[in-house]
Design a protein around this motif. Structure first.
Motif, mmCIF file in Angstrom:
data_model
loop_
_atom_site.group_PDB
_atom_site.id
_atom_site.type_symbol
_atom_site.label_atom_id
_atom_site.label_comp_id
_atom_site.label_asym_id
_atom_site.label_seq_id
_atom_site.Cartn_x
_atom_site.Cartn_y
_atom_site.Cartn_z
ATOM 1 N N LEU A 9 0.820 -1.198 0.000
ATOM 2 C CA LEU A 9 0.000 0.000 0.000
ATOM 3 C C LEU A 9 0.858 1.253 0.000
ATOM 4 C CD1 LEU A 9 -2.992 0.438 0.073
ATOM 5 C CD2 LEU A 9 -2.865 0.740 2.516
ATOM 6 N N PHE A 10 1.942 1.247 0.769
ATOM 7 C CA PHE A 10 2.701 2.480 0.946
ATOM 8 C C PHE A 10 3.948 2.558 0.099
ATOM 9 C CE2 PHE A 10 0.298 4.719 3.813
ATOM 10 C CZ PHE A 10 -0.265 3.862 4.731
ATOM 11 N N SER A 11 4.335 1.450 -0.553
ATOM 12 C CA SER A 11 5.594 1.525 -1.301
ATOM 13 C C SER A 11 5.536 2.509 -2.478
ATOM 14 C CB SER A 11 6.041 0.145 -1.745
ATOM 15 O OG SER A 11 5.049 -0.480 -2.508
ATOM 16 N N PRO A 12 4.447 2.598 -3.256
ATOM 17 C CA PRO A 12 4.470 3.612 -4.321
ATOM 18 C C PRO A 12 4.587 5.026 -3.764
ATOM 19 C CG PRO A 12 2.737 2.018 -4.724
ATOM 20 C CD PRO A 12 3.221 1.791 -3.352
ATOM 21 N N LEU A 13 4.066 5.222 -2.558
ATOM 22 C CA LEU A 13 4.165 6.545 -1.952
ATOM 23 C C LEU A 13 5.620 6.911 -1.686
ATOM 24 C CD1 LEU A 13 2.532 8.856 -0.807
ATOM 25 C CD2 LEU A 13 2.582 7.729 1.396
ATOM 26 N N THR A 69 8.037 -10.573 -2.608
ATOM 27 C CA THR A 69 8.150 -9.385 -1.762
ATOM 28 C C THR A 69 7.092 -9.390 -0.677
ATOM 29 O OG1 THR A 69 6.820 -8.109 -3.305
ATOM 30 C CG2 THR A 69 9.186 -7.932 -3.528
ATOM 31 N N LEU A 70 5.907 -9.917 -0.988
ATOM 32 C CA LEU A 70 4.884 -9.973 0.044
ATOM 33 C C LEU A 70 5.278 -10.939 1.164
ATOM 34 C CD1 LEU A 70 1.565 -9.969 -1.954
ATOM 35 C CD2 LEU A 70 2.659 -8.103 -0.758
ATOM 36 N N GLU A 195 7.083 -3.479 -11.427
ATOM 37 C CA GLU A 195 7.416 -2.174 -10.873
ATOM 38 C C GLU A 195 7.018 -2.116 -9.408
ATOM 39 O OE1 GLU A 195 7.796 1.198 -12.593
ATOM 40 O OE2 GLU A 195 8.731 0.111 -14.235
ATOM 41 N N TRP A 196 5.820 -2.648 -9.130
ATOM 42 C CA TRP A 196 5.340 -2.622 -7.758
ATOM 43 C C TRP A 196 6.253 -3.456 -6.866
ATOM 44 C CZ3 TRP A 196 -0.515 -3.690 -6.675
ATOM 45 C CH2 TRP A 196 -0.867 -3.057 -5.479
ATOM 46 N N ALA A 197 6.734 -4.581 -7.403
ATOM 47 C CA ALA A 197 7.627 -5.421 -6.612
ATOM 48 C C ALA A 197 8.916 -4.689 -6.284
ATOM 49 C CB ALA A 197 7.944 -6.718 -7.363
ATOM 50 N N SER A 198 9.430 -3.901 -7.242
ATOM 51 C CA SER A 198 10.666 -3.183 -6.926
ATOM 52 C C SER A 198 10.387 -2.068 -5.907
ATOM 53 C CB SER A 198 11.332 -2.650 -8.189
ATOM 54 O OG SER A 198 10.711 -1.506 -8.660
ATOM 55 N N PHE A 199 9.191 -1.457 -5.987
ATOM 56 C CA PHE A 199 8.842 -0.482 -4.946
ATOM 57 C C PHE A 199 8.785 -1.172 -3.582
ATOM 58 C CE2 PHE A 199 8.340 2.026 -8.383
ATOM 59 C CZ PHE A 199 7.082 2.326 -8.889
ATOM 60 N N ASN A 200 8.141 -2.354 -3.567
ATOM 61 C CA ASN A 200 8.021 -3.096 -2.310
ATOM 62 C C ASN A 200 9.372 -3.418 -1.723
ATOM 63 O OD1 ASN A 200 5.309 -3.199 -2.391
ATOM 64 N ND2 ASN A 200 5.143 -5.319 -3.055
ATOM 65 N N LYS A 201 10.307 -3.799 -2.633
ATOM 66 C CA LYS A 201 11.627 -4.187 -2.151
ATOM 67 C C LYS A 201 12.291 -3.002 -1.460
ATOM 68 C CE LYS A 201 15.415 -6.940 -3.876
ATOM 69 N NZ LYS A 201 16.081 -7.482 -5.021
ATOM 70 N N PHE A 202 12.118 -1.817 -2.067
ATOM 71 C CA PHE A 202 12.711 -0.632 -1.455
ATOM 72 C C PHE A 202 12.133 -0.397 -0.074
ATOM 73 C CE2 PHE A 202 14.946 3.227 -1.361
ATOM 74 C CZ PHE A 202 14.134 4.152 -0.740
ATOM 75 N N LEU A 203 10.796 -0.545 0.031
ATOM 76 C CA LEU A 203 10.187 -0.286 1.325
ATOM 77 C C LEU A 203 10.591 -1.338 2.352
ATOM 78 C CD1 LEU A 203 8.449 1.567 2.866
ATOM 79 C CD2 LEU A 203 6.451 0.280 2.176
#
Lengths: 266, 649, 159
Positions: A9-13, A69-70, A195-203
């Motif tokens: 939920l918050f990784s794209p943010l 990532t989840l 893309e979402w997975a890479s955002f998740n990884k960062f978070l």
């Protein structure tokens, strides 16, 4: 368990905040911090074009990478080796998917990604080992080892999430891409998942850093994560990407920091 | 136990008798191997359940120092289990694989040596007398030599067999000397007597025995720098034999190391364990680095065996260290890690070799640079190879992850509880394990990707078909086993932690179930909820508008080039460009270009080459004594007699 | 510090929220079909702090597979005819093709030359055209936003 919902939920943010910070440094307004959400929404509603040469690995990889990532997010308080190797499953399938279509860019993107990832793993394991056992230290100050371990961890964070100086996430030149070149063939919902997975990884990495290194309490975590985003945005605006063969030096430095940290601790 | 040996002996002689009829010999030898393996499995599992140890002697004690005595304790049972397991799947695989050798070579001989090899291995892990052990060791080595040179039309295989024969006998020499020293000080070759008499061996002699046994058994196990036979012999053998050799035979070296260092020679000084730790670290790092440079698929897998033996030695070394420092709980943890990794490596390495064999059968080449796109033609083989790659790279939920996790825990505990130099050696070992894991992952992305993915790199000369059924059953069984061993590793992990308090724990079934559930949820939501009306169109790969040919894909060498250049201090690569021009005088427009990336074999140049030169120099000097004059020889005999008399009187 | 934070969380005032199908985000892949680079200079200027196309949710991407809109410049030279078709096929639906510059319309100053096909519409179906030789960055930006508004009002996109 709630991490499974919170992290996607918050990784794209977070990524939106990083882009906004880069824009501010460049004296522009830039996209809004909620722009990545709109990008993902749009991508989920597009059709896909899939290459003739691709096999089921190409088709299945985004789902596996996102699920990984989840799962890593759900296990963030668990064993550190499990987290590291779970994320390694994601890297494995990402590299395979990059090679699967037989385009020239995907192949050497995979090659570089595996090189960076192989060398980063040493530093990663040691930094997490140091910090999760810092209360077991029987003697010595726990301040200096903590700082060294954090320096090592931060370098690994930049390496694994494909940020400067390892990789430029906004580049268009395929010869300079590491992570981006492996997803050049994806479109539609699969691209959105990658893309979402890479955002998740960062978070996930930010969260690990916040949880392990700055353990002040649950309320402080958003502030620490924001500080990480700010630091990454700052680095991306002030520094240039390194030449590829300078990256192993940086990763070995991270490894040495961590080894010294753990040596000082016990 | 005797029945087990009898079954395999019947298999051996039966295939010799049946050698005229290829098909019958093949079916006979493999079905008997399957029956024997099942018997071995049942035998070892009942031994585990009822915790029986047995000792017996074949025949009567007629010869003075040789007694055909066998002792089957829990360690031997474990190794019997491993041997039977891999033999089972290897024989199922061989049912259809050997058809590839029909009408070319003698199938009966293959069956004979195969069974003899297995008998040798069983006897090695259960022998309880030094001489009997050496006989069994020789049976195993010689039988496997004949299997290595089985495909004798290729000159390289025969040369590989020769290297293997020399190296294994060099190792055997060291072992014989070690046993002789043990005999000298304890008066017997029997393991039981050696164990009780080990206190009477002076410490200096114990250290000598340690070094000799380490070199001797290390040659069989494949530690650096005595590993040079592994990368040439394992590719040369037929694939089901490679699976057995790489999965099981090198572990017999480990078995004897455990037997001698942890069982017979106790108590031992600390530096034994530390030396094994250092050797293990260096072996694993060098093994995986050389694996990255290879583009022969079986040689790559052989180097990975060296790497995994390094990891097993890490567990063994820490176990020895903890035993010497009187920390039995941690010693149990390390030894369990080491043995669990032995079992796991046997399963996934055999699986990988079988996969490689299936691919080589269809494409008739071992060179990875000519593969590509095989996943379209051999989907099930690709899936099993993928499972093997994930297992060897220690990715959860397969079994490789759990044994590496245990090894990590053992090393971490070493870092936390020990101090100064020993701690730094453990830190070095952990660092090498971390890097090895990462580099192994890179290497298997290269191996799987270059072989199965994208398009073919060479023109398809003949139709490539999926591997025959029995090959797939063999591989599939092993793949399933890796998964099951991974998911149900909880029992082993709790067993290892019996006397030790670990700060973290990992639960395999939880992980596996949550992973599956999440993947299914993601697929369902993404495909059916969000993306209902979208279509997928098949089109060409995006190539920036150029035409994609086989040369555009990344090659296996190109994939590993970055890592090779990073480690160029160790690997010493050389790149050679061969360019053919359209006009050889006006060298402006190239017609074709061949780039070869070669890596210098540092073991040859820095270790074996100087050794060979020293041996040559000494031989030339001694040659002068062989003058050919009879009088000189009589003089030598006279001198020798006087010296001998002097020593007796 | 507060000023910095407020800058981060402020949304730009003039956002044209493109119609629901594209939902406020547009990826542009720029294809140079043999142009004389005049239009490319103007397109590069779109990303600088003065014109700042990113604040509208529009960004440039590297691969046609990631793109919604193909921005084609140049009279299609004979060598670029095939690659342009491939780029068009590589873009997933729903897609829009916009040509920039007079050269892309019918050949412009290279009209009737032997080396060009003569206009992008002879190779791939074109939806919208931005005239000018080259159009300045401000004109390109305002045309793009106008195109977005037309799509939003018509609620229909060519496939």
């Amino acid at each position: 368990m709630n991490m499974i919902i919170l992290i996607p939920l918050f990784s794209p943010l977070c990524i939106g905040i990083i882009k906004k910070i880069k824009a501010i440094f460049q004296n522009r307004i830039g996209a809004s911090i909620f722009q990545p959400y709109r990008d993902l929404w749009k991508l989920f509603h597009k059709d896909e074009v899939i290459s003739r040469d691709a096999s089921w690995i190409f088709k299945l990889a985004p789902f596996i990478i996102f699920a990984v990532t989840l799962v890593a997010g759900a296990n963030l308080n668990g064993d550190i080796l499990l987290i590291i190797y779970t994320l390694a499953i994601g890297t494995f399938f990402l590299a395979l998917a990059g090679m699967d279509t037989g385009s020239a860019f995907g192949g050497f993107g995979s090659s570089r990604e595996m090189t960076v990832s192989a060398l980063a793993e040493g530093g990663f394991i040691f930094s997490l080992l140091t910090i999760s056992n810092i209360n077991l230290a029987s003697h010595g100050q726990s301040f200096l080892p903590g700082i060294l371990a954090f320096a090592g961890f931060f370098i690994v964070l930049l390496a694994e999430t494909a940020r400067f100086p390892f990789d430029n996430p906004a580049t268009h030149l395929e010869l300079t891409m590491i992570h981006e070149s492996m997803i050049l063939e994806y479109s539609g919902k699969r691209l959105a998942l990658m893309e979402w997975a890479s955002f998740n990884k960062f978070l996930i990495f930010c969260f690990l850093g916040a949880n392990l290194f700055f353990n002040f309490g649950f309320a402080f975590i958003p502030i620490i994560i924001f500080a990480f985003c700010f630091a990454v945005g700052f680095i991306e605006s002030t520094m240039a990407k390194f030449r590829f063969f300078r990256l192993p030096d940086l990763l070995i430095i991270s490894f040495i920091f961590n080894v010294v940290a753990i040596g000082l601790m016990f | 136990m005797i029945n087990l040996i009898i079954i395999f002996l019947i298999g051996a002689f039966g295939s010799l008798i049946l050698q005229r009829d290829d098909r019958l010999a093949n079916i006979w030898s493999n079905s008997l191997a399957i029956i024997g393996a099942l018997w071995g499995l049942i035998f070892s599992i009942t031994n585990f359940l009822y915790r029986t140890n047995s000792t017996f002697i074949i025949g009567k004690n007629t010869l003075p120092i040789l007694s055909l005595s066998l002792k089957i304790d829990q360690l031997s049972t474990f190794f019997i289990f491993i041997i039977s397991l891999i033999t089972l799947f290897s024989s199922i695989y061989a049912l259809d694989y050997v058809k590839h050798y029909f009408k070319k070579y003698n199938i009966g001989a293959l069956g004979f040596f195969f069974h003899l090899f297995i008998v040798g291995m069983f006897l090695v892990v259960t022998a309880s007398n030094g001489i009997f052990f050496l006989i069994a060791w020789e049976i195993m080595s010689v039988a496997s030599y004949f299997l290595v040179i089985y495909d004798r039309n290729e000159l390289k295989n025969v040369q590989a067999g020769f290297t293997y024969l020399v190296m294994t006998h060099v190792g055997t020499v060291f072992i014989i000397i070690a046993f002789l020293i043990m005999y000298r000080f304890t008066g017997s070759f029997d393991f039981g007597a050696i164990k009780s008499g080990s206190l009477s061996i002076p410490q200096l002699m114990k250290n000598v025995i340690f070094i000799l046994a380490l070199i001797g058994f290390g040659t069989k196990a494949g530690i650096v720098p005595f590993h040079i036979w592994l990368p040439v012999a394992h590719p040369a053998a037929p694939s089901h034999v490679s699976a057995l050799m790489s999965g099981v035979m090198i572990k017999t070296g480990i078995y004897m190391m455990i037997r001698i260092f942890l069982d017979l020679m106790q108590p031992v000084p600390v530096w034994w364990g530390l030396l094994i730790l250092i050797i293990g670290s260096i072996s694993s790092l060098l093994g995986v680095l050389f694996a990255l440079t290879e583009h022969d698929i079986k040689k790559l897998l052989a180097y990975h065996s060296i790497e995994n033996i390094g990891i097993i030695l890490l567990g063994l070394g820490s176990s020895l260290t903890f035993t010497s420092l009187n920390m039995p709980g941690l010693a149990l943890l390390s030894l369990t890690a080491s043995l669990f990794h032995t079992l796991n490596h046997a399963t996934f390495k055999s699986l990988l070799f079988m996969g490689a064999g299936a691919v080589i059968n269809e494409t008739h080449t071992r060179n990875m640079e000519e593969y590509g796109g095989l996943i379209r033609y051999m989907p099930q083989t690709a899936l099993f190879f993928l499972v093997g790659s994930m297992a060897i790279s220690a990715l959860p939920p397969f079994n490789g992850f759990f044994s590496e996790w245990l090894t990590y825990q053992a090393l971490f505990q070493g870092i936390f509880t020990l101090d100064s130099t020993i701690k730094w050696i453990f830190i070095f070992a952990t660092g090498s394990l971390a890097f090895t894991g990462g580099l192994a992952l890179a290497c298997f992305v290269k191996a799987f990707g270059a072989t199965f993915l994208a398009r073919s790199r060479s023109e398809e000369k003949h139709q490539i078909k999926e591997a025959p059924l029995s090959l797939r059953i063999g591989m599939g069984g092993l793949a399933l086993l890796t998964l099951i061993l991974g998911i149900f590793s909880g029992k082993i992990i709790t067993f290892a932690q019996k006397n030790v308090h670990l700060s973290s724990s990992v639960s395999a079934p939880n992980f596996f179930v949550s992973f599956l559930v999440i993947i299914l949820a993601v697929i369902l939501i993404a495909r059916y909820l969000i993306n209902k009306n979208q279509k997928e169109i098949v089109s060409g790969t995006w190539d920036c508008g150029t035409t994609l040919g086989p040369r555009m894909e990344i090659t296996a060498t190109g994939f590993a080039r970055s890592i090779i250049l990073i480690f160029k201090g160790i690997l010493k690569p050389t790149i050679q460009h061969d360019i053919e021009y359209h006009d050889s005088e006006n060298r402006y427009l190239p017609k074709s270009k061949l780039v070869t990336l070669k890596v210098q074999d540092i073991h040859h140049s820095y270790f074996y080459q100087p050794l060979k030169q020293i041996i040559n120099i000494i031989s030339f000097k001694i040659k002068r004594t062989q003058s050919g004059i009879t009088n000189a020889y009589i003089l030598y005999i006279f001198i020798a007699l006087i010296v001998a008399l002097f020593f007796i009187l | 510090m507060f000023k910095l934070l407020s800058k981060i969380f402020k949304t730009p005032k003039k956002t044209i929220l493109v119609e629901k199908k594209i939902s406020g985000s547009l990826s542009i892949r720029q294809v140079d079909a043999g142009s004389d680079n005049a239009c490319e200079q103007e397109l590069v200027a779109l990303s600088n702090p003065i014109y700042d196309i990113e604040r509208f949710g529009i960004h440039f991407v590297a691969s046609p597979r990631h793109a919604d809109l193909l921005l084609v410049t140049g009279p299609v030279t004979r060598n670029m005819e095939g690659p342009l078709k491939k780029a068009y096929e590589a873009t997933p639906n729903p897609k829009i093709v916009v040509t920039v510059g007079d050269d892309a319309l019918d050949g412009g100053i290279y009209k009737d030359s032997y080396a060009v096909v003569g206009g992008v519409s002879k190779v791939i179906p074109v939806d919208y055209h931005i005239p000018g030789n080259p159009p300045s960055a401000k004109i390109i930006l305002s045309h793009l936003l106008k195109i977005m508004e037309i799509i939003k009002n018509n609620k229909e996109i060519r496939i």
